[in-house]
Design a protein around this motif. Structure first.
Motif, PDB file in Angstrom:
ATOM      1  N   HIS A   1       0.831  -1.222   0.000  1.00  0.00           N
ATOM      2  CA  HIS A   1       0.000   0.000   0.000  1.00  0.00           C
ATOM      3  C   HIS A   1       0.856   1.259   0.000  1.00  0.00           C
ATOM      4  O   HIS A   1       0.396   2.313  -0.399  1.00  0.00           O
ATOM      5  CB  HIS A   1      -0.901   0.016   1.241  1.00  0.00           C
ATOM      6  N   TYR A   2       2.116   1.140   0.508  1.00  0.00           N
ATOM      7  CA  TYR A   2       2.995   2.307   0.563  1.00  0.00           C
ATOM      8  C   TYR A   2       3.988   2.296  -0.584  1.00  0.00           C
ATOM      9  O   TYR A   2       5.072   2.851  -0.485  1.00  0.00           O
ATOM     10  CB  TYR A   2       3.760   2.330   1.895  1.00  0.00           C
ATOM     11  N   SER A   3       3.636   1.636  -1.689  1.00  0.00           N
ATOM     12  CA  SER A   3       4.626   1.416  -2.737  1.00  0.00           C
ATOM     13  C   SER A   3       5.084   2.720  -3.381  1.00  0.00           C
ATOM     14  O   SER A   3       6.169   2.780  -3.926  1.00  0.00           O
ATOM     15  CB  SER A   3       4.072   0.492  -3.814  1.00  0.00           C
ATOM     16  N   ASP A   4       4.269   3.790  -3.311  1.00  0.00           N
ATOM     17  CA  ASP A   4       4.653   5.017  -4.016  1.00  0.00           C
ATOM     18  C   ASP A   4       5.464   5.963  -3.182  1.00  0.00           C
ATOM     19  O   ASP A   4       5.905   6.990  -3.678  1.00  0.00           O
ATOM     20  CB  ASP A   4       3.388   5.746  -4.494  1.00  0.00           C
ATOM     21  N   SER A   5       5.642   5.687  -1.892  1.00  0.00           N
ATOM     22  CA  SER A   5       6.344   6.695  -1.094  1.00  0.00           C
ATOM     23  C   SER A   5       7.367   6.113  -0.129  1.00  0.00           C
ATOM     24  O   SER A   5       8.310   6.797   0.247  1.00  0.00           O
ATOM     25  CB  SER A   5       5.346   7.530  -0.293  1.00  0.00           C
ATOM     26  N   LEU A   6       7.234   4.847   0.257  1.00  0.00           N
ATOM     27  CA  LEU A   6       8.103   4.330   1.314  1.00  0.00           C
ATOM     28  C   LEU A   6       9.533   4.180   0.834  1.00  0.00           C
ATOM     29  O   LEU A   6       9.789   3.535  -0.178  1.00  0.00           O
ATOM     30  CB  LEU A   6       7.584   2.977   1.798  1.00  0.00           C
ATOM     31  N   GLU A   7      10.466   4.805   1.568  1.00  0.00           N
ATOM     32  CA  GLU A   7      11.866   4.746   1.158  1.00  0.00           C
ATOM     33  C   GLU A   7      12.735   3.970   2.136  1.00  0.00           C
ATOM     34  O   GLU A   7      13.784   3.470   1.763  1.00  0.00           O
ATOM     35  CB  GLU A   7      12.423   6.165   1.023  1.00  0.00           C
ATOM     36  N   HIS A   8      12.332   3.906   3.397  1.00  0.00           N
ATOM     37  CA  HIS A   8      13.187   3.275   4.407  1.00  0.00           C
ATOM     38  C   HIS A   8      12.368   2.271   5.188  1.00  0.00           C
ATOM     39  O   HIS A   8      11.282   2.585   5.677  1.00  0.00           O
ATOM     40  CB  HIS A   8      13.744   4.361   5.341  1.00  0.00           C
ATOM     41  N   LEU A   9      12.863   1.037   5.298  1.00  0.00           N
ATOM     42  CA  LEU A   9      12.152  -0.005   6.047  1.00  0.00           C
ATOM     43  C   LEU A   9      13.149  -0.741   6.926  1.00  0.00           C
ATOM     44  O   LEU A   9      14.221  -1.122   6.467  1.00  0.00           O
ATOM     45  CB  LEU A   9      11.480  -0.990   5.078  1.00  0.00           C
ATOM     46  N   ASP A  10      12.781  -0.921   8.204  1.00  0.00           N
ATOM     47  CA  ASP A  10      13.670  -1.596   9.145  1.00  0.00           C
ATOM     48  C   ASP A  10      12.895  -2.713   9.823  1.00  0.00           C
ATOM     49  O   ASP A  10      11.947  -2.448  10.552  1.00  0.00           O
ATOM     50  CB  ASP A  10      14.182  -0.582  10.177  1.00  0.00           C
ATOM     51  N   VAL A  11      13.269  -3.960   9.555  1.00  0.00           N
ATOM     52  CA  VAL A  11      12.567  -5.086  10.183  1.00  0.00           C
ATOM     53  C   VAL A  11      13.518  -5.950  11.010  1.00  0.00           C
ATOM     54  O   VAL A  11      13.272  -7.125  11.214  1.00  0.00           O
ATOM     55  CB  VAL A  11      11.864  -5.975   9.130  1.00  0.00           C
ATOM     56  N   SER A  12      14.593  -5.369  11.502  1.00  0.00           N
ATOM     57  CA  SER A  12      15.571  -6.169  12.254  1.00  0.00           C
ATOM     58  C   SER A  12      14.945  -6.750  13.508  1.00  0.00           C
ATOM     59  O   SER A  12      14.182  -6.090  14.195  1.00  0.00           O
ATOM     60  CB  SER A  12      16.748  -5.287  12.678  1.00  0.00           C
ATOM     61  N   GLY A  13      15.303  -8.004  13.778  1.00  0.00           N
ATOM     62  CA  GLY A  13      14.883  -8.595  15.040  1.00  0.00           C
ATOM     63  C   GLY A  13      13.465  -9.095  15.082  1.00  0.00           C
ATOM     64  O   GLY A  13      13.011  -9.572  16.120  1.00  0.00           O
ATOM     65  N   CYS A  14      12.721  -9.036  13.969  1.00  0.00           N
ATOM     66  CA  CYS A  14      11.350  -9.569  13.981  1.00  0.00           C
ATOM     67  C   CYS A  14      11.425 -11.080  13.775  1.00  0.00           C
ATOM     68  O   CYS A  14      11.832 -11.538  12.710  1.00  0.00           O
ATOM     69  CB  CYS A  14      10.513  -8.947  12.865  1.00  0.00           C
TER      70      CYS A  14
END
Lengths: 510, 297
Positions: free
Chosen positions: B179-192
């Protein structure tokens, strides 16, 4: 007698008080019934078995019958291995077929009212060597043309997402089906664009998350795709992908067994019927014969009768022959009873290849316009591919041997044309499995038979059964316990359309 | 700020209580004169199943029931509330949702994180304000789940999403980030712990992703290998995963890759040895892979 017991189940009044008592009183009840009933159970049998090998507890004089029952109950002591349990004398609901459909239906029925009734699943091969469930590729998609199929897949996706909540058995690890949310990509050439767009409208209407992409968008998203001849593609962005069907099957089975469903190993070889007083078939003026016992051949080659109130047919590719044994399609002249279940096995091949330069993690489940499909398997550059043969080119279904010429002549060239990275590949292994193919319209046949009201169908999935299992289980539960469909209305897919010859076609069959 | 939500959930809880009390009263009356009552009040199957249910009075059973109740409560807490979005608009509703559950948000044009203090109090507008948009969401170490993402819709300016150490974020949630494909630039999923390479493989749907952080992923077995594959997939994105330039790690990666190859390596010139397959020897690849993994590890 079984009908009366079922009526008790529905009201729940006297059955509650009886079920509170220990198993011994149940044995006394069985004794009393056996003593009172006559020695022959039915005047009509069907199926292929040797009548001399049928073991009945009702034979012999009354002392012998009591002795047999008491002896059997005493020998079933705790600590005995499961293999010693043969076939029970009676059960309320018997489900023929212990694959994904049978196990899902057993789970949904039992979780509604675990103590209210007994349920038995008859499975002829507990190792599932030829079952369609474990040989399937395990995909789930919402890209169908029938609204009911879309809704069933969406519910199944919801169910799989919450599988830890639904199918955890206490003290065991929660089940993990290893879902890959990659999405299905259907490619359409000029000829198929119209259908693709119509289907897309229906899918969006019912809440499926799919997008249409034109040729340049396809090329920019997946650069390894050769879009020659492709006009449009339909991609599922959410709730589509693939999972491990074996994990799902064992999760359903374990949970059903923990709720009290009994799985027995046996092959159904026939049914026994009884005459219902006062009931006549309208057209032919014959007495109506209702199915009462299912005859199960156990490991020791003896045939045991199992008395039931309701029988659910979840046999997969053998559904047609089992339904015929139960009287569906066995009559010569009656207009309803002469119509058989139009489900037959169709053999499909799946080939596993290794392509070192193949597409990476972003490879979706690609369904080419020519009908061949491709998906990634694991992280080491392995892929699964296959295709459905043309209708006049169906392979012989007597054995599950693989035809490699089909790979060389049809699957490989089509996939290599669509994705040039597959020009060079190594064929690792292959296997064959059956589709339980509905020859009428490739859609599920579900619901009770119009005449044999105690025989419920859940057959004919034609390749998209694994992704509809959770929804089908719930639908059968609603039919049996609520009297009709409460959530997804599957009346359109009942057996009546087979009798009237009104096919409800599914256009997106892979 | 969080008041409208609490009132309506309590209202729902009270009405459910009342209905249940009504049915229990009916049951108690019914037990007296069963045959007469059977005509007047039909006991439904679900009511009978409830009565017949075994109650596990052991300590473990009580703990299990409490855990289930807690999970039900959490699920209700993270439901989508249309009133919240009507009053606040999508951005502020998302901000309230995240901050009230222990996270932090940053708005477009500002540099400070809005977070609740030790007592759970925070300062955010309680009505819709035009021009206020969420730019960054930090839900690290919160109990955000799949259903909670229903409240994070229509965030057209979101650039950064931090989900470090979230115990309930899984592959299905990652699959929902398109859903955030047009704006999301940074994603952090460490430790999940529930995020695996299968979920990360669906990140190609995020067209603007430039920075992905996936350090210390307990759910991924071959992290250096997966880091390389993700880098190959996301060409414009900087991926911070396992450091595979370390020569020891490279050795491990090549060994693991060789092992994966070994499992399916077959020396053959023709197909004859595959053709005489009785039903016992045809084993689906997934089964073979799992058996060999347990032998190797």
């Amino acid at each position: 007698m079984a009908l009366v017991r079922l009526a008790h189940c529905t009201l729940g009044v006297s059955h509650y008080s009886l079920s509170v008592l220990a198993g011994r009183s149940r044995m006394l009840r069985v004794c009393a019934r056996r003593l009172l009933c006559t020695s022959s159970t039915g005047s009509h049998k069907s199926g292929n078995f040797d009548p001399d090998k049928v073991i009945r507890v009702t034979e012999g004089n009354s002392i012998k019958r009591v002795w047999k029952i008491l002896r059997d109950d005493v020998t079933k002591l705790p600590g005995q291995s499961v293999a010693d349990i043969k076939v029970p004398y009676e059960t309320d609901i018997v489900i023929i077929g212990g694959g994904i459909m049978g196990s899902a239906i057993a789970y949904w029925l039992k979780q509604r009212n675990p103590k209210g009734f007994t349920c038995t699943v008859v499975e002829q091969d507990p190792k599932y060597t030829q079952a369609s469930t474990v040989l399937s590729v395990g995909g789930i998609r919402q890209q169908f043309s029938s609204p009911e199929n879309i809704q069933m897949s969406m519910f199944s996706a919801d169910f799989l997402r919450n599988i830890r909540k639904h199918l955890s058995v206490l003290d065991s690890d929660p089940p993990d089906i290893q879902f890959n949310p990659q999405g299905y990509l259907f490619l359409a050439s000029e000829a198929g664009v119209q259908t693709l767009q119509e289907n897309h409208t229906i899918q969006k209407e019912h809440g499926a998350k799919v997008v249409l992409l034109n040729e340049s968008q396809l090329k920019s998203k997946w650069p390894w795709l050769h879009t020659d001849g492709v006009v449009m593609g339909s991609y599922g962005v959410e709730n589509e992908g693939w999972f491990d069907p074996w994990s799902l099957l064992s999760a359903f089975k374990k949970k059903a067994m923990s709720l009290g469903v009994q799985y027995i190993k046996g092959e159904v070889v026939g049914f026994e019927f009884e005459k219902i007083e006062g009931a006549m078939l309208a057209e032919t003026d014959e007495p109506y014969m209702k199915s009462k016992n299912v005859l199960i051949k156990a490991d020791d080659d003896n045939v045991y009768p199992l008395q039931f109130a309701i029988c659910v047919n979840a046999c997969g590719h053998n559904a047609g022959s089992v339904a015929k044994m139960a009287g569906v399609g066995a009559h010569k002249t009656h207009s309803v009873l002469k119509v058989g279940l139009p489900v037959e096995p169709r053999k499909r091949y799946v080939y596993m290849v290794h392509a070192p330069t193949g597409p990476g993690l972003d490879c979706p489940v690609l369904i080419d316009s020519s009908g061949s499909y491709l998906r990634r398997e694991g992280l080491a550059g392995n892929y699964l591919m296959g295709a459905s043969p043309a209708s006049d080119d169906e392979p012989d279904t007597s054995e599950l041997t693989v035809d490699y010429d089909f790979f060389n002549n049809r699957v490989w060239p089509e996939i290599a044309h669509r994705c040039p990275d597959f020009e060079e590949l190594k064929l690792k292994s292959a296997w064959a499995g059956y589709y339980d193919y509905n020859t009428l319209d490739q859609n599920v046949i579900i619901g009770p038979h119009p005449v044999h009201g105690n025989f419920i169908f859940a057959n004919g999935f034609s390749g998209h059964g694994i992704q509809q299992a959770a929804a089908v289980g719930r639908a059968v539960m609603e039919v049996l316990f609520d009297g009709g469909y409460k959530t997804i209305d599957l009346t359109r897919f009942g057996f009546e359309r087979v009798i009237d010859n009104r096919p409800q076609f599914e256009k997106c069959v892979v | 700020m969080a008041a409208p939500m609490r009132k309506s959930t309590r209202a729902i809880a009270i009405s459910v209580q009342l209905v249940r009390q009504h049915y229990m009263r009916q049951q108690v009356q019914a037990m007296g004169m069963l045959s007469w009552v059977a005509d007047k009040v039909s006991i439904t199957r679900d009511q009978m199943a409830y009565l017949q249910k075994d109650v596990d009075w052991t300590l473990a059973g009580l703990q299990r029931r409490k855990k289930l109740q807690r999970e039900e409560k959490e699920l209700q807490d993270q439901e989508f509330l249309p009133e919240r979005h009507k009053i606040l608009g999508p951005d502020l509703a998302a901000a309230h949702f995240i901050v009230a559950r222990g996270g932090a948000v940053m708005f477009v044009g500002q540099q400070r994180w809005h977070r609740a203090d030790a007592e759970g109090k925070y300062l955010l507008p309680d009505k819709y304000v035009a021009g206020v948009h969420v730019e960054a969401v930090d839900a690290s170490s919160t109990s955000l789940r799949y259903e909670g993402f229903d409240n994070l819709v229509d965030l057209r300016f979101i650039k950064s999403l931090i989900l470090r150490n979230c115990p309930l974020i899984d592959d299905w949630c990652i699959g929902r980030l398109h859903h955030y494909s047009d704006s999301l630039e940074h994603l952090d999923v460490s430790g999940c712990p529930l995020v695996t390479d299968r979920g990360l493989g669906s990140l190609h749907k995020l067209n603007c992703l430039r920075h992905l952080v996936m350090k210390k992923m307990p759910g991924i077995l071959h992290l250096p290998l997966v880091t390389i594959l993700i880098e190959e997939m996301l060409v414009n994105c900087k991926v911070e995963g396992a450091d595979y330039t370390d020569s020891r790690v490279q050795q491990q990666v090549s060994e693991k890759f060789a092992l994966l190859h070994e499992q399916s390596k077959v020396e053959w010139d023709d197909h004859s040895h595959l053709q005489d397959n009785s039903s016992e020897s045809v084993v689906p690849p997934t089964l073979v892979r799992r058996k060999k993994k347990s032998a190797a590890s």
